[in-house]
Scaffold this motif. Sequence first.
Motif, PDB file in Angstrom:
ATOM      1  N   LEU A 142       3.331  -2.865  33.902  1.00  0.00           N
ATOM      2  CA  LEU A 142       4.628  -2.654  34.546  1.00  0.00           C
ATOM      3  C   LEU A 142       5.714  -3.118  33.585  1.00  0.00           C
ATOM      4  O   LEU A 142       5.605  -4.193  32.989  1.00  0.00           O
ATOM      5  CB  LEU A 142       4.720  -3.439  35.853  1.00  0.00           C
ATOM      6  N   SER A 143       6.766  -2.323  33.437  1.00  0.00           N
ATOM      7  CA  SER A 143       7.792  -2.651  32.450  1.00  0.00           C
ATOM      8  C   SER A 143       9.185  -2.286  32.944  1.00  0.00           C
ATOM      9  O   SER A 143       9.392  -1.191  33.476  1.00  0.00           O
ATOM     10  CB  SER A 143       7.518  -1.905  31.135  1.00  0.00           C
ATOM     11  N   THR A 144      10.128  -3.211  32.759  1.00  0.00           N
ATOM     12  CA  THR A 144      11.540  -2.898  32.986  1.00  0.00           C
ATOM     13  C   THR A 144      12.219  -2.439  31.699  1.00  0.00           C
ATOM     14  O   THR A 144      13.396  -2.100  31.711  1.00  0.00           O
ATOM     15  CB  THR A 144      12.286  -4.137  33.523  1.00  0.00           C
ATOM     16  N   ILE A 145      11.484  -2.436  30.606  1.00  0.00           N
ATOM     17  CA  ILE A 145      12.026  -2.072  29.295  1.00  0.00           C
ATOM     18  C   ILE A 145      11.841  -0.587  29.020  1.00  0.00           C
ATOM     19  O   ILE A 145      12.710   0.074  28.452  1.00  0.00           O
ATOM     20  CB  ILE A 145      11.357  -2.913  28.191  1.00  0.00           C
ATOM     21  N   VAL A 146      10.707  -0.035  29.419  1.00  0.00           N
ATOM     22  CA  VAL A 146      10.431   1.393  29.242  1.00  0.00           C
ATOM     23  C   VAL A 146      11.108   2.156  30.382  1.00  0.00           C
ATOM     24  O   VAL A 146      10.831   1.888  31.552  1.00  0.00           O
ATOM     25  CB  VAL A 146       8.913   1.651  29.250  1.00  0.00           C
ATOM     26  N   PRO A 147      12.004   3.100  30.088  1.00  0.00           N
ATOM     27  CA  PRO A 147      12.761   3.768  31.170  1.00  0.00           C
ATOM     28  C   PRO A 147      11.915   4.631  32.094  1.00  0.00           C
ATOM     29  O   PRO A 147      12.156   4.685  33.294  1.00  0.00           O
ATOM     30  CB  PRO A 147      13.786   4.623  30.409  1.00  0.00           C
ATOM     31  N   TYR A 148      10.918   5.330  31.525  1.00  0.00           N
ATOM     32  CA  TYR A 148      10.099   6.257  32.304  1.00  0.00           C
ATOM     33  C   TYR A 148       8.626   6.007  32.009  1.00  0.00           C
ATOM     34  O   TYR A 148       8.257   5.622  30.892  1.00  0.00           O
ATOM     35  CB  TYR A 148      10.461   7.715  31.976  1.00  0.00           C
ATOM     36  N   THR A 149       7.782   6.255  32.986  1.00  0.00           N
ATOM     37  CA  THR A 149       6.353   5.997  32.835  1.00  0.00           C
ATOM     38  C   THR A 149       5.765   6.795  31.676  1.00  0.00           C
ATOM     39  O   THR A 149       6.026   8.000  31.536  1.00  0.00           O
ATOM     40  CB  THR A 149       5.617   6.331  34.139  1.00  0.00           C
ATOM     41  N   THR A 150       4.961   6.133  30.868  1.00  0.00           N
ATOM     42  CA  THR A 150       4.262   6.792  29.767  1.00  0.00           C
ATOM     43  C   THR A 150       2.758   6.727  30.011  1.00  0.00           C
ATOM     44  O   THR A 150       2.249   5.810  30.650  1.00  0.00           O
ATOM     45  CB  THR A 150       4.583   6.138  28.409  1.00  0.00           C
ATOM     46  N   MET A 151       2.057   7.718  29.504  1.00  0.00           N
ATOM     47  CA  MET A 151       0.604   7.801  29.640  1.00  0.00           C
ATOM     48  C   MET A 151      -0.023   8.119  28.292  1.00  0.00           C
ATOM     49  O   MET A 151       0.550   8.887  27.506  1.00  0.00           O
ATOM     50  CB  MET A 151       0.211   8.900  30.635  1.00  0.00           C
ATOM     51  N   GLU A 152      -1.190   7.551  28.042  1.00  0.00           N
ATOM     52  CA  GLU A 152      -1.959   7.894  26.846  1.00  0.00           C
ATOM     53  C   GLU A 152      -2.144   9.416  26.810  1.00  0.00           C
ATOM     54  O   GLU A 152      -2.243  10.066  27.845  1.00  0.00           O
ATOM     55  CB  GLU A 152      -3.302   7.159  26.895  1.00  0.00           C
ATOM     56  N   SER A 153      -2.172   9.986  25.632  1.00  0.00           N
ATOM     57  CA  SER A 153      -2.056  11.440  25.459  1.00  0.00           C
ATOM     58  C   SER A 153      -3.061  12.243  26.278  1.00  0.00           C
ATOM     59  O   SER A 153      -2.705  13.260  26.889  1.00  0.00           O
ATOM     60  CB  SER A 153      -2.180  11.806  23.982  1.00  0.00           C
ATOM     61  N   THR A 154      -4.328  11.852  26.295  1.00  0.00           N
ATOM     62  CA  THR A 154      -5.314  12.637  27.035  1.00  0.00           C
ATOM     63  C   THR A 154      -5.084  12.539  28.545  1.00  0.00           C
ATOM     64  O   THR A 154      -5.280  13.514  29.278  1.00  0.00           O
ATOM     65  CB  THR A 154      -6.749  12.196  26.698  1.00  0.00           C
ATOM     66  N   ILE A 155      -4.665  11.367  29.005  1.00  0.00           N
ATOM     67  CA  ILE A 155      -4.334  11.203  30.422  1.00  0.00           C
ATOM     68  C   ILE A 155      -3.117  12.064  30.771  1.00  0.00           C
ATOM     69  O   ILE A 155      -3.106  12.775  31.784  1.00  0.00           O
ATOM     70  CB  ILE A 155      -4.062   9.728  30.757  1.00  0.00           C
ATOM     71  N   TYR A 156      -2.106  11.987  29.912  1.00  0.00           N
ATOM     72  CA  TYR A 156      -0.886  12.759  30.162  1.00  0.00           C
ATOM     73  C   TYR A 156      -1.164  14.251  30.190  1.00  0.00           C
ATOM     74  O   TYR A 156      -0.633  14.976  31.049  1.00  0.00           O
ATOM     75  CB  TYR A 156       0.164  12.438  29.098  1.00  0.00           C
ATOM     76  N   ASP A 157      -2.001  14.748  29.281  1.00  0.00           N
ATOM     77  CA  ASP A 157      -2.283  16.175  29.224  1.00  0.00           C
ATOM     78  C   ASP A 157      -2.938  16.651  30.525  1.00  0.00           C
ATOM     79  O   ASP A 157      -2.551  17.686  31.080  1.00  0.00           O
ATOM     80  CB  ASP A 157      -3.191  16.478  28.029  1.00  0.00           C
ATOM     81  N   THR A 158      -3.906  15.895  31.022  1.00  0.00           N
ATOM     82  CA  THR A 158      -4.559  16.241  32.283  1.00  0.00           C
ATOM     83  C   THR A 158      -3.578  16.166  33.444  1.00  0.00           C
ATOM     84  O   THR A 158      -3.533  17.046  34.316  1.00  0.00           O
ATOM     85  CB  THR A 158      -5.745  15.295  32.542  1.00  0.00           C
ATOM     86  N   PHE A 159      -2.777  15.109  33.455  1.00  0.00           N
ATOM     87  CA  PHE A 159      -1.775  14.900  34.506  1.00  0.00           C
ATOM     88  C   PHE A 159      -0.755  16.036  34.517  1.00  0.00           C
ATOM     89  O   PHE A 159      -0.444  16.605  35.571  1.00  0.00           O
ATOM     90  CB  PHE A 159      -1.089  13.559  34.271  1.00  0.00           C
ATOM     91  N   LYS A 160      -0.247  16.392  33.346  1.00  0.00           N
ATOM     92  CA  LYS A 160       0.788  17.428  33.241  1.00  0.00           C
ATOM     93  C   LYS A 160       0.268  18.775  33.725  1.00  0.00           C
ATOM     94  O   LYS A 160       0.931  19.466  34.505  1.00  0.00           O
ATOM     95  CB  LYS A 160       1.256  17.536  31.788  1.00  0.00           C
ATOM     96  N   ARG A 161      -0.927  19.160  33.269  1.00  0.00           N
ATOM     97  CA  ARG A 161      -1.475  20.465  33.654  1.00  0.00           C
ATOM     98  C   ARG A 161      -1.713  20.541  35.166  1.00  0.00           C
ATOM     99  O   ARG A 161      -1.433  21.558  35.798  1.00  0.00           O
ATOM    100  CB  ARG A 161      -2.771  20.724  32.884  1.00  0.00           C
TER     101      ARG A 161
END
Length: 413
Positions: free
Chosen positions: A264-283
Amino acid sequence: MAASLSIFLLFSFTFLLTFSLAQKPSSQNIGIVLPVIKDVSTLQYATHMHHGSNPTVPIKLVVDLGGPVLWLDCASGHMPSSHRPINGGSLECSRANIANGCDCSVDTVNTITHGATRGELVEDVVAVDSVDRSGQVTSITTVDHFLFSCVPPWLLNGLASGVKGMLGLGRARISVPSQLATSFGFQRKFAICLSSSNGIVLLGNEPYVSIFEPDLPNSLMYTPLISNQDGALEDYYVNVKSIKINGKRLSLSTSTLSIGGTKLSTIVPYTTMESTIYDTFKRAYIKIATSMNMTRVASVAHFDVCFSSDGLEKTWGGPAVPVIDFVLQSEMVKWRIHGRNSMVEVSDGVLCLGFLDGGVSPKASIVIGGHQLEDILLEFNLGTSMLGFSSSLLMRDTSCSNFKLYSMPSESL
């Protein structure tokens, strides 16, 4: 607005001069409150404290949820003369887990730019606001011998205008929650409630019980706080076991999600995901959104997935878009993200998915950013290593910006 802020600061300064002895919380004062304002240009969350005794000065600080210490620029002429260096080998130095002989300095990081230096550990008086059982701020309370890191001005690069340092709320022994708990005999716990405008940080023996609607604190769900893969305990990590979109579980292995953990971060404005997780999530998100007749449009700025907002129903939780669940230790414990926290309005008629590709092999497989933390009550219990979290307050027809406790300035800090 500027005039109102000036009057507030003048009142606070006069109050401190009038009561020169340290004002400890009375039996009616059960906590400390820090106002939080979101800086629209940087998307950083800023708060303020009063600092020093010769003279007392207001300081504006960026809130760093996982920061191990409060650090300040000590070389720009705004520092009071009352701060005192800490000697190596002293008890104070040992509290910071430093064993450098005569040198008591701490590793200090600007977590936004990742600039780092060795900061000199010093102590001084700080002043904060006490809240009583009725939810009212009753006095300005001074804290003697408060430890912080003194750094050069260049470490401020990348921070919001007027900021003099960062306020660390992490799990370290000299973080702000740990020091205030020791000073006042509080439980080692605090709560934050952020919004796109005003918010608060509350420290102490459950002061938020009297501030929020009565059933809200009792409705929190809880999940363990864990260490990351390196065993670090300063930041706040939870274990996300699966992700669902509109109730459909994504094809992600638990081992993939657990690599690095979810921070959990107040420094990062938007949630980030490791690339393979993000690719599955996005699709998966695009597929489900398309089935709901959402129209995809061109990418905008840093956002990869964008949609037209035309025709989207508006609900208490924001636009009617696919609901995202981060499933934690069981199917019954999940962090639900509605449209207000999942989408970002980048222009009239265009909404973008507020989740970004965090790259290959990041330190945390998922970082839940500030946009996704807004309008949720979060309780961090350092003593039991548990995180309590509410559902979106928007679903209750309220928000974190609605809790105005006292003569705190509502304008920019």
